[in-house]
Motif scaffolding. Structure first.
Motif, PDB file in Angstrom:
ATOM      1  N   GLY A  39       0.762  -1.265  -0.009  1.00 39.69           N
ATOM      2  CA  GLY A  39       0.110   0.023  -0.008  1.00 39.69           C
ATOM      3  C   GLY A  39       0.731   1.129  -0.001  1.00 39.69           C
ATOM      4  O   GLY A  39       0.649   2.411   0.927  1.00 39.69           O
ATOM      5  N   ALA A  40       1.859   1.321  -0.922  1.00 38.80           N
ATOM      6  CA  ALA A  40       2.719   2.406  -0.994  1.00 38.80           C
ATOM      7  C   ALA A  40       1.753   3.690  -1.209  1.00 38.80           C
ATOM      8  O   ALA A  40       1.016   3.562  -2.269  1.00 38.80           O
ATOM      9  CB  ALA A  40       4.001   2.323  -1.807  1.00 38.80           C
ATOM     10  N   ASN A  41       2.291   4.805  -0.689  1.00 37.32           N
ATOM     11  CA  ASN A  41       1.766   6.071  -1.093  1.00 37.32           C
ATOM     12  C   ASN A  41       2.558   6.901  -1.775  1.00 37.32           C
ATOM     13  O   ASN A  41       2.134   8.168  -2.256  1.00 37.32           O
ATOM     14  CB  ASN A  41       0.819   6.740   0.230  1.00 37.32           C
ATOM     15  CG  ASN A  41       1.699   7.079   1.483  1.00 37.32           C
ATOM     16  OD1 ASN A  41       3.225   7.080   1.293  1.00 37.32           O
ATOM     17  ND2 ASN A  41       1.319   7.256   2.413  1.00 37.32           N
ATOM     18  N   ILE A  42       3.895   6.476  -1.974  1.00 39.82           N
ATOM     19  CA  ILE A  42       4.876   7.283  -2.735  1.00 39.82           C
ATOM     20  C   ILE A  42       6.046   6.215  -3.395  1.00 39.82           C
ATOM     21  O   ILE A  42       6.090   5.193  -2.491  1.00 39.82           O
ATOM     22  CB  ILE A  42       5.491   8.611  -2.102  1.00 39.82           C
ATOM     23  CG1 ILE A  42       6.330   9.260  -3.103  1.00 39.82           C
ATOM     24  CG2 ILE A  42       6.261   8.143  -0.992  1.00 39.82           C
ATOM     25  CD1 ILE A  42       6.741  10.616  -2.464  1.00 39.82           C
ATOM     26  N   PHE A  43       6.257   6.317  -4.563  1.00 37.63           N
ATOM     27  CA  PHE A  43       7.299   5.484  -5.141  1.00 37.63           C
ATOM     28  C   PHE A  43       8.699   6.307  -5.169  1.00 37.63           C
ATOM     29  O   PHE A  43       8.169   7.593  -5.732  1.00 37.63           O
ATOM     30  CB  PHE A  43       6.790   5.059  -6.599  1.00 37.63           C
ATOM     31  CG  PHE A  43       5.847   4.245  -6.714  1.00 37.63           C
ATOM     32  CD1 PHE A  43       4.681   3.963  -5.760  1.00 37.63           C
ATOM     33  CD2 PHE A  43       5.817   3.113  -7.604  1.00 37.63           C
ATOM     34  CE1 PHE A  43       4.008   2.832  -5.722  1.00 37.63           C
ATOM     35  CE2 PHE A  43       4.951   2.040  -7.795  1.00 37.63           C
ATOM     36  CZ  PHE A  43       4.130   2.051  -6.712  1.00 37.63           C
TER      37      PHE A  43
END
Length: 392
Positions: A90-94
């Motif tokens: 559930g990443a919110n930034i790569f």
């Protein structure tokens, strides 16, 4: 949003299987993020015997040895298994750290999933072809890099000089700074060890000119060797100490004077001792975006003679902490090194100034600057902002 809300997916073609400044900086960043309460997952090739233990959880991505540079691996993309792990995380930034296949696939995936994506710039890839006889390819490489970086929400350079180059190359409309730090406990004049100098064959009063880094042609090994030839022609006394390993070692050993000292690869306390026990650093590379070894030498109390290029020009104050020389001006490099070999007072003064200048590069402070950048990009995306290349 707070730092504890961050869930960072970090993509790296080399997180820890080869030791270099870029992946050590990434590991330090992950450690800092975790200490601040952020969640991080790393997607990178894994090997049976990495150069050092990784910080954080690493998910393996498929890869193949890079032709001609087998110590490096070329990631092949993001297979379904890794995509499922990404969704679960559930990443919110790569965060992508290199513009190879894995980086491109990560940027595409982030855009398809509506996630913000940033890139950190660690080396000047567009300059590499000139060291292997393919300088005509540089415009094509630059165009390739521009396409990659423009698809990101923002990019982060390790120095203001590199950031300015990226702006001039039109790599992005949002260029921030994520500089590098230095470990002042590892790199300090206190690690100077006269017994160690004697053990490798250095006389107490013999000026030692250090080269520190991977032995690859793009580090300017040819310029280094030609400069040392010029010094020898004028009778300047000084010994070369090469700290590092790499595929070009055999070439470098043959090209330098027979009394040059090769210490091999050094790490942590041994590296700190090796640098502090020399008398100056010569860094002719023009491929650096920051120059970790330059900062480490300054923190160790050494004057630095470097090419006036990205990275070094943001660290070295010409005539104060060392000398900045126009790339290719080998005679000027030789004159600068000759000064520090023959004038101990000038050498000591530049070393003290470099030590003082290095004190502002604390790792926690520079990593927090990138964390602030993450939060700014996420806020912008939540407010409806998009990468300029996508909005057009």
């Amino acid at each position: 949003m707070e730092v504890t809300d961050l869930r960072v997916a970090l993509f790296s073609g080399n997180y820890n299987y080869v030791r270099d400044g870029a992946n050590q900086a990434l590991n330090r960043l992950v450690g800092y993020l975790m200490r601040q309460g952020a969640k991080v997952r790393i997607y990178s090739p894994k090997v049976a015997r990495p150069a050092f233990a990784s910080t954080g959880r690493v998910v393996n991505v498929p890869s193949l040895p890079l032709p001609g540079r087998g110590e490096y691996r070329a990631p092949l993309g993001i297979p379904g298994k890794v995509r499922r792990d990404l969704r679960e995380f559930g990443a919110n930034i790569f965060h992508v750290s290199s513009p190879e296949i894995l980086g491109h696939r990560a940027v595409t995936l982030a855009r398809n999933w509506g996630k913000p994506v940033v890139a950190s710039v660690h080396t000047r890839f567009e300059t590499y072809p000139r060291y292997y006889g393919f300088a005509f390819l540089e415009p094509a490489v630059e165009a390739y890099l521009r396409r990659f970086y423009r698809r990101c929400d923002a990019i982060f350079a390790p120095s203001e000089s590199m950031a300015q180059v990226l702006r001039e190359q039109r790599m992005s409309y949002d260029v921030g700074i994520w500089t590098r730090g230095v470990d002042n406990e590892l790199f300090t004049p206190a690690r100077r060890d006269m017994e160690w100098r004697r053990s490798i064959g250095l006389a107490d009063d013999e000026p030692a000119i250090a080269f520190v880094g991977r032995l690859v042609m793009e580090k300017g090994l040819d310029v280094f060797a030609e400069t040392i030839d010029l010094m020898a022609q004028r009778g300047t006394q000084g010994r070369i100490v090469v700290v590092g390993e790499g595929p070009a070692r055999e070439w470098f050993e043959k090209r330098l004077p027979g009394n040059a000292i090769f210490t091999g690869f050094q790490r942590r306390e041994d590296l700190g001792r090796a640098i502090a026990s020399c008398d100056m650093l010569f860094n002719p590379s023009v491929t650096e975006t920051f120059g970790n070894v330059t900062l480490e030498a300054m923190a160790s109390g050494l004057p630095v003679v470097a090419a006036n290029a990205t990275g070094s020009e943001s660290l070295v104050e010409d005539g104060v902490t060392g000398r900045l020389i126009r790339p290719g001006a080998n005679e000027a490099f030789a004159q600068a090194l000759r000064l520090y070999c023959e004038d101990k007072g000038a050498r000591d003064a530049a070393g003290r100034a470099g030590l003082a200048a290095s004190e502002r590069f604390a790792w926690d402070r520079v990593n927090q600057e990138l964390v602030d950048g993450y939060l700014r990009v996420i806020r912008l995306r939540e407010a409806g902002g998009l990468p300029r290349s996508k909005a057009r």
